[in-house]
Write a protein that holds these residues in place. Structure first.
Motif, PDB file in Angstrom:
ATOM      1  N   LEU A  56      60.255  -9.497 -69.231  1.00 13.75           N
ATOM      2  CA  LEU A  56      59.173  -9.362 -68.576  1.00 13.75           C
ATOM      3  C   LEU A  56      58.880  -7.661 -68.402  1.00 13.75           C
ATOM      4  N   GLU A  57      57.590  -7.406 -68.818  1.00 13.49           N
ATOM      5  CA  GLU A  57      57.298  -5.906 -68.760  1.00 13.49           C
ATOM      6  C   GLU A  57      56.212  -5.983 -67.362  1.00 13.49           C
ATOM      7  N   PHE A  58      56.775  -5.062 -66.540  1.00 10.42           N
ATOM      8  CA  PHE A  58      55.896  -4.837 -65.289  1.00 10.42           C
ATOM      9  C   PHE A  58      55.255  -3.577 -65.453  1.00 10.42           C
ATOM     10  N   ARG A  59      54.045  -3.578 -65.398  1.00 11.52           N
ATOM     11  CA  ARG A  59      53.324  -1.991 -65.589  1.00 11.52           C
ATOM     12  C   ARG A  59      52.579  -1.724 -64.242  1.00 11.52           C
ATOM     13  N   PHE A  60      52.914  -0.524 -63.686  1.00 11.02           N
ATOM     14  CA  PHE A  60      52.378  -0.282 -62.345  1.00 11.02           C
ATOM     15  C   PHE A  60      52.387   1.334 -62.314  1.00 11.02           C
ATOM     16  N   GLN A  61      51.574   1.895 -61.500  1.00 11.24           N
ATOM     17  CA  GLN A  61      51.459   2.949 -60.990  1.00 11.24           C
ATOM     18  C   GLN A  61      52.025   3.462 -59.711  1.00 11.24           C
ATOM     19  N   LYS A  62      52.772   4.812 -59.493  1.00 12.86           N
ATOM     20  CA  LYS A  62      53.331   5.145 -58.276  1.00 12.86           C
ATOM     21  C   LYS A  62      52.365   5.216 -57.409  1.00 12.86           C
ATOM     22  N   PRO A  63      52.498   4.738 -55.943  1.00 13.90           N
ATOM     23  CA  PRO A  63      53.808   4.508 -55.376  1.00 13.90           C
ATOM     24  C   PRO A  63      54.281   3.071 -55.636  1.00 13.90           C
ATOM     25  N   GLU A  64      53.954   2.323 -56.368  1.00 13.66           N
ATOM     26  CA  GLU A  64      54.296   1.025 -56.691  1.00 13.66           C
ATOM     27  C   GLU A  64      55.689   0.995 -57.145  1.00 13.66           C
ATOM     28  N   ASP A  65      56.697  -0.048 -56.975  1.00 18.91           N
ATOM     29  CA  ASP A  65      57.443  -0.161 -57.712  1.00 18.91           C
ATOM     30  C   ASP A  65      57.952  -1.583 -57.734  1.00 18.91           C
ATOM     31  N   LEU A  66      59.361  -1.996 -58.077  1.00 19.17           N
ATOM     32  CA  LEU A  66      59.619  -3.435 -58.309  1.00 19.17           C
ATOM     33  C   LEU A  66      61.039  -3.409 -58.071  1.00 19.17           C
ATOM     34  N   LEU A  67      61.292  -4.598 -57.182  1.00 18.40           N
ATOM     35  CA  LEU A  67      62.670  -5.067 -56.961  1.00 18.40           C
ATOM     36  C   LEU A  67      63.044  -6.463 -57.272  1.00 18.40           C
ATOM     37  N   GLU A  68      64.078  -6.424 -57.934  1.00 15.35           N
ATOM     38  CA  GLU A  68      64.679  -7.635 -58.255  1.00 15.35           C
ATOM     39  C   GLU A  68      65.738  -8.040 -57.236  1.00 15.35           C
ATOM     40  N   ILE A  69      65.389  -9.382 -56.586  1.00 15.14           N
ATOM     41  CA  ILE A  69      66.164  -9.589 -55.461  1.00 15.14           C
ATOM     42  C   ILE A  69      66.777 -10.980 -55.492  1.00 15.14           C
ATOM     43  N   TYR A  74      63.474 -13.258 -51.484  1.00 11.09           N
ATOM     44  CA  TYR A  74      62.074 -13.535 -52.072  1.00 11.09           C
ATOM     45  C   TYR A  74      61.249 -14.365 -51.183  1.00 11.09           C
ATOM     46  N   PHE A  75      61.639 -15.379 -50.606  1.00 15.68           N
ATOM     47  CA  PHE A  75      61.046 -16.110 -49.778  1.00 15.68           C
ATOM     48  C   PHE A  75      60.725 -15.320 -48.309  1.00 15.68           C
ATOM     49  N   ALA A  76      61.540 -14.743 -47.849  1.00 17.61           N
ATOM     50  CA  ALA A  76      61.425 -13.888 -46.692  1.00 17.61           C
ATOM     51  C   ALA A  76      60.712 -12.547 -46.898  1.00 17.61           C
ATOM     52  N   CYS A  77      60.387 -12.179 -48.133  1.00 17.71           N
ATOM     53  CA  CYS A  77      59.762 -10.842 -48.666  1.00 17.71           C
ATOM     54  C   CYS A  77      60.277  -9.631 -47.894  1.00 17.71           C
ATOM     55  N   ASN A  78      61.799  -9.864 -48.148  1.00 21.43           N
ATOM     56  CA  ASN A  78      62.625  -8.758 -47.549  1.00 21.43           C
ATOM     57  C   ASN A  78      63.137  -7.859 -48.514  1.00 21.43           C
ATOM     58  N   SER A  79      63.220  -6.698 -48.380  1.00 24.26           N
ATOM     59  CA  SER A  79      63.634  -5.650 -49.381  1.00 24.26           C
ATOM     60  C   SER A  79      65.090  -5.221 -49.197  1.00 24.26           C
ATOM     61  N   ASN A  80      65.691  -5.925 -48.174  1.00 19.80           N
ATOM     62  CA  ASN A  80      67.192  -5.383 -48.054  1.00 19.80           C
ATOM     63  C   ASN A  80      68.081  -6.127 -49.315  1.00 19.80           C
ATOM     64  N   SER A  81      68.947  -5.128 -49.805  1.00 17.79           N
ATOM     65  CA  SER A  81      69.868  -5.492 -50.881  1.00 17.79           C
ATOM     66  C   SER A  81      69.393  -6.222 -52.035  1.00 17.79           C
ATOM     67  N   PRO A  82      68.299  -5.158 -52.744  1.00 17.68           N
ATOM     68  CA  PRO A  82      68.008  -5.855 -54.099  1.00 17.68           C
ATOM     69  C   PRO A  82      69.187  -5.664 -55.135  1.00 17.68           C
ATOM     70  N   SER A  83      69.057  -6.537 -56.072  1.00 18.12           N
ATOM     71  CA  SER A  83      69.976  -6.410 -57.217  1.00 18.12           C
ATOM     72  C   SER A  83      69.823  -5.487 -58.176  1.00 18.12           C
ATOM     73  N   ARG A  84      68.400  -4.915 -58.175  1.00 21.59           N
ATOM     74  CA  ARG A  84      67.844  -3.934 -58.996  1.00 21.59           C
ATOM     75  C   ARG A  84      66.570  -3.267 -58.612  1.00 21.59           C
ATOM     76  N   GLN A  85      66.566  -2.148 -58.696  1.00 19.37           N
ATOM     77  CA  GLN A  85      65.339  -1.390 -58.226  1.00 19.37           C
ATOM     78  C   GLN A  85      64.581  -0.573 -59.634  1.00 19.37           C
ATOM     79  N   TYR A  86      63.558  -1.024 -59.881  1.00 19.17           N
ATOM     80  CA  TYR A  86      62.787  -0.274 -60.944  1.00 19.17           C
ATOM     81  C   TYR A  86      61.760   0.755 -60.378  1.00 19.17           C
ATOM     82  N   LYS A  87      61.784   2.162 -60.691  1.00 20.78           N
ATOM     83  CA  LYS A  87      60.978   2.953 -59.989  1.00 20.78           C
ATOM     84  C   LYS A  87      60.059   3.386 -61.031  1.00 20.78           C
ATOM     85  N   ASP A  88      60.171   3.329 -62.314  1.00 19.33           N
ATOM     86  CA  ASP A  88      59.329   3.892 -63.423  1.00 19.33           C
ATOM     87  C   ASP A  88      58.619   2.621 -64.145  1.00 19.33           C
TER      88      ASP A  88
END
Length: 133
Positions: A56-69, A74-88
């Motif tokens: 999966l390719e996620f294309r975004f512009q800062k300040p957007e980023d992406l969390l794998e959770i 996911y259902f709670a829209c909670n950003s605590n303890s992501p398994s991976r964070q993509y900043k670029d």
């Protein structure tokens, strides 16, 4: 010795999946940004028939980023303890094994408004074989 052979066969299998993999651009031309309507990414996900090895390719512009959770976050829209964070961007998520994958914006308001993605990677079946007669 047996362990080395099994490990080698596993690596060969993974590499063969990567050679046959496909890359899906999340959101197509819209990209990864606040959803235009609440089910936008959910609707997009129905068009992707993912198999192990796909990306999966996620294309975004800062300040957007992406969390794998996880599923609960996911259902709670909670950003605590992501398994991976993509900043670029572009961020590439590899779907190496069958199962469920969950992604969201680290901006919880955007997530609540639909900037989140759930996909299922199906296990290979005999019908997926390239050796059909």
């Amino acid at each position: 010795m047996q362990f080395i052979i099994i490990l080698l066969l596993f690596v060969i299998g993974v590499l063969m999946n990567l050679v046959n993999s496909e890359r899906y651009i999340v959101g197509e031309g819209y990209g990864w940004r606040p959803a235009p309507y609440p089910t936008y990414y959910e609707d997009w996900a129905t068009t992707a028939k993912l198999k192990p090895g796909d990306q999966l390719e996620f294309r975004f512009q800062k300040p957007e980023d992406l969390l794998e959770i996880g599923k609960y976050n996911y259902f709670a829209c909670n950003s605590n303890s992501p398994s991976r964070q993509y900043k670029d961007s572009p961020a590439i998520a590899f779907m190496l094994v069958p199962g469920d994958y969950y992604f969201k914006s680290s901006n919880n308001t955007n997530c609540i408004n639909g900037q989140k993605l759930y996909v299922n990677v199906a296990a290979p079946t005999e019908d997926d074989s390239d050796d059909k007669i």
